[in-house]
Design a protein around this motif. Structure first.
Motif, PDB file in Angstrom:
ATOM      1  N   PHE A   9      -4.637  14.292   7.526  1.00 33.64           N
ATOM      2  CA  PHE A   9      -4.734  15.152   6.350  1.00 33.64           C
ATOM      3  C   PHE A   9      -3.346  15.518   5.808  1.00 33.64           C
ATOM      4  CE2 PHE A   9      -6.030  19.091   3.988  1.00 33.64           C
ATOM      5  CZ  PHE A   9      -6.956  18.485   3.162  1.00 33.64           C
ATOM      6  N   GLU A  19     -10.370  14.641   7.422  1.00 34.25           N
ATOM      7  CA  GLU A  19     -10.708  15.531   6.306  1.00 34.25           C
ATOM      8  C   GLU A  19     -10.042  16.896   6.435  1.00 34.25           C
ATOM      9  OE1 GLU A  19     -14.921  15.683   5.901  1.00 34.25           O
ATOM     10  OE2 GLU A  19     -15.101  13.564   5.364  1.00 34.25           O
ATOM     11  N   VAL A  20      -9.569  17.215   7.640  1.00 29.44           N
ATOM     12  CA  VAL A  20      -8.772  18.424   7.881  1.00 29.44           C
ATOM     13  C   VAL A  20      -7.669  18.054   8.859  1.00 29.44           C
ATOM     14  CG1 VAL A  20     -10.663  20.057   7.470  1.00 29.44           C
ATOM     15  CG2 VAL A  20     -10.264  19.189   9.778  1.00 29.44           C
ATOM     16  N   ASN A  21      -6.596  18.831   8.870  1.00 28.46           N
ATOM     17  CA  ASN A  21      -5.519  18.586   9.823  1.00 28.46           C
ATOM     18  C   ASN A  21      -5.958  19.009  11.221  1.00 28.46           C
ATOM     19  OD1 ASN A  21      -2.803  20.003  11.170  1.00 28.46           O
ATOM     20  ND2 ASN A  21      -2.503  17.967  10.297  1.00 28.46           N
ATOM     21  N   LYS A  22      -5.891  18.093  12.174  1.00 31.25           N
ATOM     22  CA  LYS A  22      -6.383  18.354  13.525  1.00 31.25           C
ATOM     23  C   LYS A  22      -5.279  18.308  14.578  1.00 31.25           C
ATOM     24  CE  LYS A  22     -10.958  16.349  12.558  1.00 31.25           C
ATOM     25  NZ  LYS A  22     -11.943  15.314  12.974  1.00 31.25           N
TER      26      LYS A  22
END
Length: 249
Positions: free
Chosen positions: A45, A72-75
């Motif tokens: 992301f 879809e999100v920073n992990k």
């Protein structure tokens, strides 16, 4: 053509500045034994144009086998590596940071024990060998050596560089390891878990290191060092994995 395929997993977060260059360097490497390559880029992301640079590379090198996955999100790096490991289709899997600190020309040094049939895991050590080593941060070096010492004391391994990026695995083995860490805790976690695989053969080879400064985009900091200590204790003492891993393919 070789019967072997090397999956190069490249986790990337805001690496617009470097990602094209590292992809070019990876694709340019000629591997021993005519081993073929696939590139697996996991964009965690990014807020910059990392994805656009990957697309530009794909347009310039349409014959290079490349998978691009975007979270879809920073992990975190560890989560990106788990995604890459799941996507990898090669016989061997190696981790390549998206920056320019590690030279893909070193792949053949790591592959040699694999191709000789004597290794299941190979670490590339920044603290052994005669390759170039950029001089940067004293306390980072001390921290790295302390973390390696603590990890070795609990795993009973004699690694010189547990925190190295360059880790090469037989893919069917790393795919069986149940990894949990989302950030930089990946290094001590995977080391703890592979050390307990019955019959595992772990090797280490010396590599060069072209470290970068924080101004050049380095992301790891002292908080990640404390997390690494926590992970060393957690995965070696308090949360020892029971899962059976089959090293025979």
């Amino acid at each position: 053509m070789s019967q072997y395929l090397l999956s190069v997993i490249i986790p990337a977060y805001n690496e617009e500045r470097y990602i094209y260059d590292i992809l070019e360097r990876v694709q340019a490497v000629s591997l021993a034994g005519d081993v073929q390559k696939e590139l697996v880029v996991v964009d965690d992301f990014s807020k910059d144009d990392t994805g656009g640079e990957v697309a530009r590379f794909q347009a310039a090198y349409p014959n290079v086998k490349l998978q691009y996955v975007r979270h879809e999100v920073n992990k975190g790096k560890g989560a990106a590596l788990r995604t890459g490991i799941q996507k990898a289709s090669g016989d061997f899997t190696i981790i390549q940071d998206a920056d320019l600190e590690y030279n893909p020309e070193e792949y053949n040094r790591l592959l040699k024990p694999m191709l000789q049939g004597v290794a299941d895991v190979v670490y590339g050590s920044r603290f052994m060998g005669d390759g170039p080593h950029r001089i940067l941060f004293f306390w980072h070096t001390i921290g790295n050596k302390f973390l390696t010492f603590l990890s070795n004391a609990l795993t009973n391994l004699n690694l010189t560089d547990m925190e190295t990026c360059y880790k090469l695995f037989r893919s069917h083995i790393i795919k069986q390891i149940d990894l949990k860490e989302n950030r930089f805790g990946f290094e001590p976690e995977v080391t703890a878990k592979i050390s307990r695989v019955p019959g595992i053969r772990i090797y280490e080879v010396g590599i060069a290191y072209y470290g970068r400064t924080y101004a050049e985009g380095k992301k790891i900091n002292y908080k990640d060092g404390f997390r690494a200590i926590y992970c060393i204790l957690k995965y070696n003492i308090f949360s020892r994995q029971k899962k059976t891993v089959d090293i025979n393919k």
